[in-house]
Scaffold this motif. Structure first.
Motif, PDB file in Angstrom:
ATOM      1  N   VAL A 211     108.783  65.279 -64.691  1.00 31.12           N
ATOM      2  CA  VAL A 211     107.581  65.836 -63.865  1.00 31.12           C
ATOM      3  C   VAL A 211     106.096  65.769 -64.247  1.00 31.12           C
ATOM      4  N   CYS A 212     105.979  65.682 -65.478  1.00 35.97           N
ATOM      5  CA  CYS A 212     104.566  65.252 -65.997  1.00 35.97           C
ATOM      6  C   CYS A 212     104.150  63.722 -65.607  1.00 35.97           C
ATOM      7  N   LEU A 213     105.524  62.789 -65.513  1.00 35.04           N
ATOM      8  CA  LEU A 213     105.313  61.228 -65.353  1.00 35.04           C
ATOM      9  C   LEU A 213     105.035  61.290 -63.874  1.00 35.04           C
ATOM     10  N   ALA A 214     105.617  62.137 -63.077  1.00 36.67           N
ATOM     11  CA  ALA A 214     105.552  62.115 -61.552  1.00 36.67           C
ATOM     12  C   ALA A 214     103.885  62.356 -61.220  1.00 36.67           C
ATOM     13  N   PHE A 215     103.115  63.171 -61.766  1.00 35.07           N
ATOM     14  CA  PHE A 215     101.836  63.376 -61.528  1.00 35.07           C
ATOM     15  C   PHE A 215     100.921  62.288 -62.047  1.00 35.07           C
TER      16      PHE A 215
ATOM     17  N   ASP B  88      95.963  61.001 -66.969  1.00 32.61           N
ATOM     18  CA  ASP B  88      97.134  60.280 -67.076  1.00 32.61           C
ATOM     19  C   ASP B  88      97.476  59.895 -68.501  1.00 32.61           C
ATOM     20  N   PHE B  89      96.256  59.949 -69.254  1.00 31.87           N
ATOM     21  CA  PHE B  89      96.533  59.660 -70.528  1.00 31.87           C
ATOM     22  C   PHE B  89      97.353  61.044 -71.195  1.00 31.87           C
ATOM     23  N   PHE B  90      96.814  62.226 -70.835  1.00 26.94           N
ATOM     24  CA  PHE B  90      97.090  63.369 -71.339  1.00 26.94           C
ATOM     25  C   PHE B  90      98.660  63.551 -70.908  1.00 26.94           C
ATOM     26  N   LEU B  91      98.998  63.189 -69.660  1.00 27.84           N
ATOM     27  CA  LEU B  91     100.399  63.340 -69.173  1.00 27.84           C
ATOM     28  C   LEU B  91     101.341  62.621 -69.780  1.00 27.84           C
TER      29      LEU B  91
END
Length: 147
Positions: A81-85, A34-37
């Motif tokens: 898209v990153c936030l959706a994951f 989560d932190f990386f995304l």
């Protein structure tokens, strides 16, 4: 007797659950992924705001407006898209599904009710606007006397 009980159990509506975990439990979980995304999404959003200013200096094709718009849109989509994951993204998707279920339960007003309520709102807005206009003139007059 058992047929009546079976019929009653079928007639009773069961609550619809989308996930076994609550949205808050999912959203408050933390992980390295989560932190990386989140960092990646924030960097993509910041980069999308700087495309038109800095990219044409280093890449000749970026002088075209449509290229800049395309790159900006691609970066924004990549960020979403990153936030959706992330866990928060999956909690948001669950929240949207739950909101859709609640919207199906809403009783919407009829056309006549909508027209009547619209006219009521317009009338109240005119009355409140008139009151504010009168108060504004009174205060302007009083300030004029003081000054």
């Amino acid at each position: 007797m058992s047929d009546n009980q079976d019929k009653k159990s079928v007639d009773q509506k069961q609550p619809i659950t989308i996930s076994k975990e609550t949205v808050v439990e999912v959203a408050t979980r933390r992980s390295g992924k989560d932190f990386f995304l989140w960092i990646l999404a924030i960097a993509a959003l910041i980069a999308s705001t700087l495309v038109s200013q800095y990219l044409p200096r280093y890449w000749a094709q970026a002088n075209d407006v449509w290229t800049q718009i395309g790159i900006t849109v691609a970066l924004v989509v990549f960020a979403f898209v990153c936030l959706a994951f992330t866990n928060q993204g999956s909690a948001f998707k669950t929240l949207l599904k739950d909101a859709g279920i609640e919207l199906r339960r809403v009783t919407w007003p009829s056309k006549d009710e909508t027209i009547r309520y619209t006219w009521q709102v317009i009338l109240v807005m005119i009355i409140i606007g008139f009151i504010i206009w009168v108060l504004d003139n009174i205060f302007n007059y009083l300030i004029g006397l003081i000054v």
